[in-house]
Design a protein around this motif. Structure first.
Motif, PDB file in Angstrom:
ATOM      1  N   LYS A   1      32.952  71.926  81.161  1.00  0.00           N
ATOM      2  CA  LYS A   1      32.684  70.591  80.595  1.00  0.00           C
ATOM      3  C   LYS A   1      31.532  69.914  81.336  1.00  0.00           C
ATOM      4  O   LYS A   1      30.648  69.323  80.719  1.00  0.00           O
TER       5      LYS A   1
ATOM      6  N   ASP B   1      37.155  69.900  72.160  1.00  0.00           N
ATOM      7  CA  ASP B   1      38.108  69.374  73.143  1.00  0.00           C
ATOM      8  C   ASP B   1      39.546  69.714  72.766  1.00  0.00           C
ATOM      9  O   ASP B   1      40.377  69.993  73.622  1.00  0.00           O
TER      10      ASP B   1
ATOM     11  N   HIS C   1      28.236  71.511  80.477  1.00  0.00           N
ATOM     12  CA  HIS C   1      27.839  71.128  79.126  1.00  0.00           C
ATOM     13  C   HIS C   1      27.049  69.821  79.140  1.00  0.00           C
ATOM     14  O   HIS C   1      26.119  69.641  78.355  1.00  0.00           O
TER      15      HIS C   1
ATOM     16  N   TYR D   1      32.469  75.318  75.378  1.00  0.00           N
ATOM     17  CA  TYR D   1      31.307  74.437  75.226  1.00  0.00           C
ATOM     18  C   TYR D   1      29.982  75.185  75.224  1.00  0.00           C
ATOM     19  O   TYR D   1      28.945  74.616  74.922  1.00  0.00           O
TER      20      TYR D   1
END
Length: 118
Positions: free
Chosen positions: A37, A7, A40, A107
């Motif tokens: 994201k 992150d 993921h 990710y």
């Protein structure tokens, strides 16, 4: 801890995008980061994603006015790069944009199963 590190790198990517990319590129980078994201955390991958932010919130994140975000979304839709069907958007030319923006999905190589196995 690993996810927190990823992150942090994603945040650095966004700071780079905000300072060096055009407004249109910033918006697409933001959408692709959000998609990465979401993918993921999801079991299925799709070019259609839920855009959970208002145009004002997107503008605040990118240093743009909500009106300009609206114009950019309309321009991208008119050019065929994006399809909107609120609250979803579909990236029609994702591979092209990934190459143009040199986008890296941070990710992609993070294995959630390793966390669940612990």
């Amino acid at each position: 801890m690993s996810l927190g590190s990823i992150d942090t790198v994603v945040l650095l990517d966004r700071m780079h995008a905000i300072t060096r990319l055009t407004a249109e590129d910033r918006l697409l980078h933001f959408i692709m980061s959000l998609k990465a994201k979401i993918d993921h955390c999801s079991l299925q991958e799709s070019d259609r994603i839920l855009l959970p932010f208002s145009q004002k919130e997107i503008g605040d994140a990118l240093g743009l006015t909500p009106i300009y975000v609206n114009r950019l979304l309309k321009r991208l839709e008119k050019s065929g790069d994006l399809t909107r069907s609120r609250p979803y958007v579909r990236l029609n030319n994702r591979k092209t944009w990934e190459e143009r923006l040199n986008f890296r999905n941070r990710y992609a190589e993070f294995d959630v199963n390793l966390i669940n196995a612990s």
